[in-house]
Design an enzyme around this catalytic site. Structure first.
Site: not given
Ligand SMILES: NC(=O)c1ccc[n+]([C@@H]2O[C@H](COP(=O)([O-])OP(=O)(O)OC[C@H]3O[C@@H](n4cnc5c(N)ncnc54)[C@H](OP(=O)(O)O)[C@@H]3O)[C@@H](O)[C@H]2O)c1
Length: 259
Positions: A142, A155, A159
């Site tokens: 991030s 958080y 990262k």
């Molecule tokens: N969205 C943003 O604004 C943003 C910004 C910067 C970085 N990111 C990063 O992008 C990545 C993806 O996030 P996203 O935005 O796509 O959020 P999201 O839609 O909430 O997706 C998160 C994914 O992680 C999986 N997950 C969570 N805990 C898990 C576990 N213990 N075992 C296996 N899978 C797990 C969830 O699947 P299940 O719940 O089905 O297990 C889901 O598929 C993250 O690392 C986040 O920090 C996001």
């Protein structure tokens, strides 16, 4: 030549799900790992219905905090497709709130998913990539890795950990022809904001969120032309540039967003 194979953690929603679709469209076989089996099953149907040619999808229900689950996913990928070329360590959760007011349970969950989960994915995938003659690790970090954020301290520190890891292991793995890319992702429209641990959702920014498909497209491009660090939006590049000159100001401003 056989199709390349990509394993994506957190494939059931958001960026991971969009990446699974984008890689399948780009003719890669995709192995998707997450806990929600029904979401993976829906994704499998959607990929199977894509116009040919497209890669196959292997859904694997697993928890990235458990090394065994990730090792099993890699073993199943090898059994089904015979190789592993790319791993996208994407599964992650957010956390908002003052450090001392946050429950230890939430902090522990965050550290287990965002740090242990990434380590498990890399440690399980590297031997398989070596057997496949090389590979590519994409770490989903991030912009907050570079801009430590008050009220989201654990958080942003989680990262920073994985971005630091990316830089170190890039050198360790280069002799094995394994490239490491670090994605410094900015705000993206996914379930992430609603599922954030602690105090939950943060306030909206006036800058529009990215769509997960934009991040996924950058991942497919990065697979074709590997890069060390990927920052997608001009706004995030500007933030990182400003952070270089005025780090305390940027941390103060980040804190206003998360308070
Ligand atoms: N969205 C943003 O604004 C943003 C910004 C910067 C970085 N990111 C990063 O992008 C990545 C993806 O996030 P996203 O935005 O796509 O959020 P999201 O839609 O909430 O997706 C998160 C994914 O992680 C999986 N997950 C969570 N805990 C898990 C576990 N213990 N075992 C296996 N899978 C797990 C969830 O699947 P299940 O719940 O089905 O297990 C889901 O598929 C993250 O690392 C986040 O920090 C996001």
């Amino acid at each position: 030549m056989s199709r390349k194979v990509v394993l994506i953690t957190g494939a059931s929603s958001g960026i991971g799900r969009a990446a699974a679709l984008a890689f399948a469209v780009a003719d890669y076989h995709v192995v998707g790992v997450a806990r929600r089996q029904e979401r993976l099953a829906e994704l499998a149907e959607q990929i199977a219905a894509l116009p040919a040619p497209h890669g196959d999808f292997l859904p694997i229900t697993g928890n990235v905090t458990q090394a065994n689950d990730v090792e099993t996913a890699v073993a199943q990928a090898l059994e089904r497709f015979g190789r592993l070329d790319i791993v996208i360590a994407n599964a992650g959760v957010g956390l908002r709130g003052e450090l001392v007011a946050t429950s230890w349970q939430d902090i522990e969950t965050l550290l287990h998913v965002n740090i242990d989960g990434v380590l498990h994915a890399i440690r399980a995938a590297v031997p398989a990539m070596q057997r496949s003659g090389g590979g590519h690790i994409m770490i989903v970090s991030s912009v907050l890795a570079a801009i430590p954020s008050p009220y989201s301290a654990c958080y942003s520190a989680s990262k920073a950990f994985i971005s630091s890891l990316a830089r170190s292991i890039r050198v360790e793995l280069a002799p094995h022809s394994i490239h490491v890319s670090d994605f410094l992702v900015g705000r993206t429209e996914t379930e992430f904001n609603q599922k954030r641990l602690g105090k939950g959702e943060r306030k909206d920014s006036r800058i529009p969120n990215m769509q997960p498909e934009q991040v996924a497209a950058a991942m497919v491009n990065c697979a074709r032309r590997p890069r060390n660090t990927v920052v997608l939006r001009w706004f995030d590049r500007l933030l990182l540039l400003a952070n270089h000159f005025f780090p305390n100001l940027l941390t103060y401003l980040a804190g206003r967003q998360y308070r």
